[in-house]
Design a protein around this motif. Sequence first.
Motif, PDB file in Angstrom:
ATOM      1  N   LYS A 157      -9.899  -6.110 -15.663  1.00  0.00           N
ATOM      2  CA  LYS A 157      -9.514  -7.091 -14.597  1.00  0.00           C
ATOM      3  C   LYS A 157     -10.613  -7.707 -13.950  1.00  0.00           C
ATOM      4  CE  LYS A 157      -5.381  -4.842 -12.688  1.00  0.00           C
ATOM      5  NZ  LYS A 157      -5.300  -3.738 -13.747  1.00  0.00           N
ATOM      6  N   GLU A 158     -11.860  -7.456 -14.074  1.00  0.00           N
ATOM      7  CA  GLU A 158     -13.011  -7.724 -13.676  1.00  0.00           C
ATOM      8  C   GLU A 158     -13.526  -8.717 -14.627  1.00  0.00           C
ATOM      9  OE1 GLU A 158     -15.665  -8.714 -10.969  1.00  0.00           O
ATOM     10  OE2 GLU A 158     -15.336  -6.523 -10.722  1.00  0.00           O
ATOM     11  N   LYS A 204      -9.905  -1.456 -14.324  1.00  0.00           N
ATOM     12  CA  LYS A 204     -10.654  -1.956 -13.287  1.00  0.00           C
ATOM     13  C   LYS A 204     -11.559  -3.018 -14.045  1.00  0.00           C
ATOM     14  CE  LYS A 204     -10.433   1.696 -10.022  1.00  0.00           C
ATOM     15  NZ  LYS A 204     -11.294   2.671  -9.204  1.00  0.00           N
ATOM     16  N   ARG A 210      -2.964  -9.305 -22.680  1.00  0.00           N
ATOM     17  CA  ARG A 210      -3.686  -8.254 -22.179  1.00  0.00           C
ATOM     18  C   ARG A 210      -3.045  -6.771 -22.642  1.00  0.00           C
ATOM     19  NH1 ARG A 210      -2.138 -12.464 -19.043  1.00  0.00           N
ATOM     20  NH2 ARG A 210      -3.836 -13.219 -17.732  1.00  0.00           N
ATOM     21  N   GLU A 219     -11.519 -10.528 -16.718  1.00  0.00           N
ATOM     22  CA  GLU A 219     -10.588 -11.560 -16.703  1.00  0.00           C
ATOM     23  C   GLU A 219     -10.825 -12.416 -15.326  1.00  0.00           C
ATOM     24  OE1 GLU A 219      -5.769 -11.813 -16.681  1.00  0.00           O
ATOM     25  OE2 GLU A 219      -6.634 -10.698 -15.217  1.00  0.00           O
ATOM     26  N   THR A 248       0.868  -2.664 -19.672  1.00  0.00           N
ATOM     27  CA  THR A 248       1.425  -4.152 -19.934  1.00  0.00           C
ATOM     28  C   THR A 248       2.601  -3.862 -21.134  1.00  0.00           C
ATOM     29  OG1 THR A 248      -0.185  -4.537 -21.677  1.00  0.00           O
ATOM     30  CG2 THR A 248      -0.646  -5.099 -19.240  1.00  0.00           C
ATOM     31  N   TYR A 255      -6.853  -2.928 -19.723  1.00  0.00           N
ATOM     32  CA  TYR A 255      -6.551  -3.818 -18.574  1.00  0.00           C
ATOM     33  C   TYR A 255      -6.792  -2.836 -17.184  1.00  0.00           C
ATOM     34  CZ  TYR A 255      -4.773  -8.020 -15.747  1.00  0.00           C
ATOM     35  OH  TYR A 255      -4.818  -9.030 -15.160  1.00  0.00           O
TER      36      TYR A 255
END
Length: 238
Positions: free
Chosen positions: A13-14, A10, A29, A16, A34, A8
């Motif tokens: 997150k892109e 860069k 995640r 996601e 996390t 999780y």
Amino acid sequence: MKIALIGYGKMGKEIEAIALERGHEVVSRIDISTNDSFDDTAFKSAEVAIEFTRPEAAYNNYLNCFERNIPVVSGTTGWLDRMPEIEKECKENGQTFFYASNFSLGVNIFFELNKQLARIMNKVKEYDVSMEEVHHTQKLDEPSGTAITLAEGISNNLERKETWTLDSDSKDNEIHIKAIREGQVPGIHTIKYDSPVDEIHIHHSAKSRKGFALGAVLAAEFTKGRNGLLSMNDLLNL
């Protein structure tokens, strides 16, 4: 579709953001940042896991997914010495694994152009081939998985080249790869054919991570409901 993200950073997150844009649900995640776990009910509910982590963690991540019969889409490079074990899991235990050294649609078109140019160059022995790849300083493997795929595309189609090397003092049967790590470059790959009278270049430059992330989500959509070992050639019908 319910998606689990393993990694999780860069890229995660892109991925996601694009998955949500396309109407999917991210249910888990898993990352050092996390608290989610492979044993959580949320993770076990995933229909596909998308994995972008580190070479030393990737293989165990795949096994954790297979133990829970969750198909895997992975773009982690630098672990391919264990690919035969993954193939065995798919063939003997009915698991599903989609792997690409690069999920960019443009790069996979570039792979095909590279193979075709290598075939043409079999007839033109005056040209020698080399490669340059540039990535951000956080890129762990050198050369990149994309560069290795390009080199294999050349050596499988250009009879006078058998392998690749990072050594600038390369042999006649080797493809020299110059690997550069600088700044925040998402990825640049250039193939050069050089002769005494001219040069021919083919070149791909990524503008951001978004193209890789979109390809990963498309791969997850393609993987759902399928079995076995899958690739971008299957997705793009190349």
